[in-house]
Design an enzyme around this catalytic site. Structure first.
Site, PDB file in Angstrom:
ATOM      1  CG  HIS A 374      -2.009  -0.968   1.189  1.00 20.47           C
ATOM      2  ND1 HIS A 374      -3.243  -0.732   0.641  1.00 20.47           N
ATOM      3  CD2 HIS A 374      -2.035  -2.235   1.634  1.00 20.47           C
ATOM      4  CE1 HIS A 374      -3.994  -1.811   0.766  1.00 20.47           C
ATOM      5  NE2 HIS A 374      -3.278  -2.745   1.368  1.00 20.47           N
ATOM      6  CE  LYS A 567      -6.681  13.887   0.527  1.00 20.01           C
ATOM      7  NZ  LYS A 567      -6.753  12.878  -0.515  1.00 20.01           N
ATOM      8  NE  ARG A 568      -4.013  10.016  10.409  1.00 16.45           N
ATOM      9  CZ  ARG A 568      -3.742   9.128  11.366  1.00 16.45           C
ATOM     10  NH1 ARG A 568      -4.588   8.135  11.631  1.00 16.45           N
ATOM     11  NH2 ARG A 568      -2.642   9.226  12.075  1.00 16.45           N
ATOM     12  CE  LYS A 573      -2.660  10.644   3.392  1.00 16.02           C
ATOM     13  NZ  LYS A 573      -3.268   9.824   2.338  1.00 16.02           N
ATOM     14  CB  THR A 678     -10.138   5.050  -1.336  1.00 15.74           C
ATOM     15  OG1 THR A 678      -9.650   5.331  -0.024  1.00 15.74           O
ATOM     16  CG2 THR A 678      -9.456   3.795  -1.857  1.00 15.74           C
ATOM     17  CE  LYS A 682     -14.119   6.205   0.704  1.00 18.54           C
ATOM     18  NZ  LYS A 682     -13.260   6.281   1.886  1.00 18.54           N
TER      19      LYS A 682
HETATM   20  C1  6GP Z   1      -2.764   3.771   1.984  1.00 18.09           C
HETATM   21  C2  6GP Z   1      -2.240   4.618   0.845  1.00 18.09           C
HETATM   22  O1  6GP Z   1      -1.519   5.718   1.369  1.00 18.09           O
HETATM   23  C3  6GP Z   1      -3.411   5.111  -0.001  1.00 18.09           C
HETATM   24  O2  6GP Z   1      -2.943   5.804  -1.111  1.00 18.09           O
HETATM   25  C4  6GP Z   1      -4.261   3.922  -0.446  1.00 18.09           C
HETATM   26  O3  6GP Z   1      -5.418   4.375  -1.100  1.00 18.09           O
HETATM   27  C5  6GP Z   1      -4.672   3.105   0.756  1.00 18.09           C
HETATM   28  O4  6GP Z   1      -3.522   2.676   1.475  1.00 18.09           O
HETATM   29  C6  6GP Z   1      -5.460   1.865   0.370  1.00 18.09           C
HETATM   30  O5  6GP Z   1      -4.727   1.108  -0.538  1.00 18.09           O
HETATM   31  N1  6GP Z   1      -1.651   3.252   2.778  1.00 18.09           N
HETATM   32  C7  6GP Z   1      -1.707   3.273   4.113  1.00 18.09           C
HETATM   33  O6  6GP Z   1      -2.665   3.742   4.709  1.00 18.09           O
HETATM   34  C8  6GP Z   1      -0.580   2.683   4.826  1.00 18.09           C
HETATM   35  O7  6GP Z   1      -0.429   2.832   5.986  1.00 18.09           O
HETATM   36  C9  6GP Z   1       1.250   1.227   4.823  1.00 18.09           C
HETATM   37  O8  6GP Z   1       0.272   1.922   4.117  1.00 18.09           O
END
Ligand code: 6GP
Length: 833
Positions: A374, A567-568, A573, A678, A682
């Protein structure tokens, strides 16, 4: 399946088996019964919380009937199941979702009205289940919804944290964290005190001679902690399939040892052991995209992997099949590297306990696991120190060394004499201390590795896993672009839009086949339809404006353009780019004549999101946003032209209010850093446009909806490295004059004590600007001007929104699950008759 009830008595059971309510009258019956008996309340002291509890319990009963049947059906069918291992499931609220999925929301609405309650008030009593940080955890929750809806036999496995992600308060413009104790009343979980697993930690490895003279290993000593299962039903939409999410809770094993201590009067230390055991599942680590390498986190990971695998193996063994059939019955998906120890644990079970040969066991293991990556951000790639692992999991470390040795021998055969290659791909990093590289271990132990959007999957093939592509060939690496569940993110969050779409499409089939949205395109010029569309957007903005008014005391004009970034909070970001742009807008307006101001579209800039408690720079960004808001929102000279809002405690249930209310949302990460994103999906699905960089899923969204429907800006991923290099080694660069003016304003104290923002400004001006804020600033500002222009032509704007929504079918999480099922799991649905 065997029954413990003898044949002659089963009729009595069948006669009394509950089917679950379907009519309004039955719903009221069940709800009142629960309020009066389960909760011991009455008509005289039933508040909204009690009404929620009664309603939830009534729905829970209904879900549990189908849940039981689903589990039986799946056991009878004796077919392959999917196990989704994720340390995070960001579920949000369950009641609304349950009502919609079983198709009884209207029944509940009328029933609650009879009993004196408004359904919205009742629903909003529920505490979010916030067992996750951000995208990774919410993706897992969307996947559970799709798996059940598409009738896949699937289980989620996670930890039952006593504290979810902290609650965020904004006090004097600073983030303050409050513990999220969410288990006070949780009707959605079923404790399974009979489903427990003993989990071992520490100890040593004893070598001994096995039957055939071979050396065997046994993990001994150390301490035992008990894992107790808690189950939560996951209902599919308009199907009887109700899957299971199993959460493990830790408690002290009820061993002699403690008891003795207790009897000897060592109360404190016996209680201490208990508390230490319970600490394992006490709290979710609040870091998003960041690895900290803490021992307790490793304990959490092993505790959860070992309990889950024990459960999976126990279920498999009941079928009495040969071990070689294991991968035909079990697919385990690793949500990032957090569950990688499951690979090692399965190998240990097979060789140490079940006495299989190494190679036979390893074939089973690699055919069972799939690994989803991810992130490419180095600070998020998990590594565990060898001494730490040696101490906590001595046998696992040995097995990791053996896996590594076998792997390196294979590499050596393929690339003879390439020593550099061997040290690059070794699971063990030869650092001080040595480290175990979990992403490599996960890759070596899985048959497929996937990224979460096309660009991201390409990037991992050429960066982190480059050598592994040449070792295994390209087919091991694949892409599954993320998606979202349209049930929660359209139907539940935006019921009026869902209804309008259904009225044009002749029903709600699009909720299970999102590609049907393409039939909407023909209405992009339909005047009447567009008017209704706009009314719904406006109503959603009014709802958000009310929330903002109630929580911040600031009144915003719902007619203004709502510009949202939730978002976080993370430097990659780039919320800092957004707020610097807002300051630029403020300074520009201040310098405008009244005539010029009249031409401007009023804007509300809305921010939301949590910063990891230890992430100082992210907290500084929050403080800057709040400080700018303080000045701008009270500047009489500005009025409605600009408002800057920080929405406290962004979570799933707030996202359900925020997402449908956006005109434009921001997805502006430095190119190449956001694996997918994601919330971008949305927002577009809810009829908002987006401004974004060529990053993650933005690229595929653009491909689907068309370039003219998205506001893209900024440098491309392929240029990032050179730009960074130029910042570090190039001649001193000249700052864009607009950006320079913004920094001057901050540094002169326009937004309060400038010293607080020094480090933030310096990170861009003096310290290499790693996230390329200065490189993208001017194109960002220009693109925001294009947004202003475009928004003035409402006819055209709404047409763009409708066209975009009609082309979003690809981004359903149902499509993701289909791809995982076909390409990675090789599993079939089990449709209830
Ligand atoms: C997140 C990514 O930052 C995000 O771009 C992606 O949409 C989401 O995963 C689902 O795939 N990654 C994390 O939150 C994380 O902690 C280790 O990755």
């Amino acid at each position: 399946v065997e029954s413990s009830i003898p044949e002659p008595q089963r009729d009595a059971w069948k006669k009394h088996t509950k089917k679950g309510f379907t009519t309004k009258d039955e719903f009221e019956d069940e709800t009142v019964r629960h309020i009066e008996t389960t909760l011991a309340r009455s008509l005289f002291n039933c508040d909204e919380l009690a009404a929620y509890s009664g309603t939830a319990l009534a729905f829970r009963d209904r879900l549990i009937v189908e849940w039981n049947k689903t589990q039986q059906r799946q056991t009878f069918a004796d077919q392959k199941r999917v196990y989704y291992l994720s340390l995070e499931f960001l579920m949000g609220r369950a009641l609304d979702n349950a009502m919609l999925n079983v198709g009884l929301k209207d029944v509940a609405k009328d029933g609650l009205k009879d009993l004196g309650f408004r359904i919205e008030d009742v629903i909003s009593q529920e505490h979010d289940a916030a067992l996750g940080n951000g995208g990774l955890g919410r993706l897992a929750a969307c996947f559970l919804d799709s798996l059940a809806t598409m009738n896949y036999p699937a289980w989620g496995y996670a930890l039952r944290y006593r504290y979810g992600i902290f609650k965020q308060q904004i006090i004097d413009g600073y983030q303050v964290e409050i513990p999220d104790y969410w288990l006070d009343f949780n009707p959605w979980e079923f404790p399974r005190h009979d489903v427990t697993v003993e989990i071992q930690f520490y100890g040593w490895v004893r070598k001994y001679q096995g039957e055939n003279g071979k050396t065997k290993a046994s993990w001994e000593g150390g301490e035992i902690v008990e894992a107790v299962a808690y189950d939560a039903p996951i209902p599919g939409y308009k199907t009887a399939t109700t899957n299971n999410l199993r959460l493990w809770s830790s408690k002290a094993a009820s061993g002699e040892f403690d008891f003795q201590k207790f009897n000897n009067g060592e109360y404190e230390s016996s209680v201490g052991d208990q508390q230490r055991a319970e600490t394992i599942s006490a709290v979710l680590y609040p870091n998003d995209n960041l690895d900290r390498g803490k021992e307790l986190r490793l304990k959490q990971q092993y505790f959860w992997c070992a309990a889950s695998l024990y459960d999976i193996v126990r279920r498999f063994k009941k079928s009495e099949k040969a071990w070689s059939a294991f991968p035909d019955m079990v697919a385990i998906q690793l949500n990032d590297t957090h569950p990688t120890l499951a690979i090692v644990e399965l190998q240990r079970i097979l060789i140490d306990i079940e006495a299989l040969e190494w190679d036979e066991a390893w074939t089973i293991v690699t055919n069972t696991f799939g690994y989803t990556n991810h992130t490419v951000m180095p600070e998020a790639l998990e590594k565990w120190s060898v001494p730490l692992m040696q101490n906590l999991l001595p046998r696992h470390l040995q097995i990791i060394y053996d896996i590594n040795m076998n792997f390196l021998q294979m590499v050596e055969r393929k690339f003879p004499k390439d020593r550099e290659m061997l040290s690059r791909v070794s699971i063990i990093e030869e650092s001080q201390p040595k480290m175990v590289r979990m992403a490599y271990l996960a890759t070596i132990g899985s048959h497929k590795v996937n990224g979460v959007a096309e660009l991201h999957s390409d990037l991992i093939r050429t960066t982190v896993f480059r050598d592994f592509v040449s070792i295994y060939g390209p087919d091991k690496f694949t892409n599954v672009t993320n998606g979202i569940t349209p049930r929660r993110w359209l139907h539940q969050a935006n019921p009026r839009l869902s209804e309008l779409i259904a009225s044009k499409l002749g029903g709600y089939e699009f909720l299970t086949d999102l590609t049907l949205l393409n039939k909407l395109e023909q209405f992009a010029d339909d005047k009447e339809f567009k008017k209704e569309w706009q009314e719904i957007k406006y109503a959603n903005k009014v709802r958000l404006a009310q929330h903002i008014g109630n929580t911040t005391g600031i009144s915003v004009n719902p007619k203004a353009l709502f510009d949202i970034q939730v978002k976080r909070i993370h430097e990659y970001k780039r919320q800092q780019l957004n707020i610097l742009g807002v300051i630029h807008r403020y300074l520009t307006i201040k310098a405008m004549s009244p005539e010029e101001r009249k031409k401007l579209a009023p804007r509300v800039s809305i921010f939301g999101g949590k910063a990891a408690p230890g992430y100082w720079m992210a907290k500084t960004v929050i403080h800057l946003v709040c400080s700018v808001g303080e000045v701008v929102n009270h500047d009489k000279d500005i009025g409605d032209l600009l408002k800057v809002i920080y929405i406290e405690d962004y979570n799933v249930s707030k996202a359900e209010i925020i997402t449908p209310a956006s005109d434009i949302s921001e997805h502006i990460s430095t190119a190449g850093t956001e694996a997918s994103g994601t919330s971008n999906m949305k927002f577009v699905l809810n009829g908002g446009l987006i401004i974004g960089t060529c990053d993650g899923a933005n690229i595929e969204i653009t491909r689907e909806i068309g370039e003219s429907n998205i506001f893209l800006f900024g440098n491309l991923a392929e240029d990032v490295e050179d730009l960074r290099h130029a910042h570090t080694y190039g001649n001193s660069f000249t700052l864009d004059p607009d950006l320079s003016r913004v920094f001057t304003a901050i540094r002169s104290g326009t937004f309060g004590d400038a010293a607080r923002f020094n480090a933030l400004c310096n990170s861009i001006v003096d310290h290499g600007d790693y996230y390329l804020v200065s490189d993208d600033f001017s194109s960002y500002v220009k693109t925001q001007e294009l947004v202003d222009e475009a928004y003035k032509d409402q006819e055209e704007w709404v047409a763009k929104c409708i066209q975009s929504v009609s082309r979003m079918g690809f981004f359903s999480s149902d499509r993701c699950i289909q791809e995982y099922a076909d390409m990675i799991w090789n599993v079939e649905p089990l449709v209830p008759q």
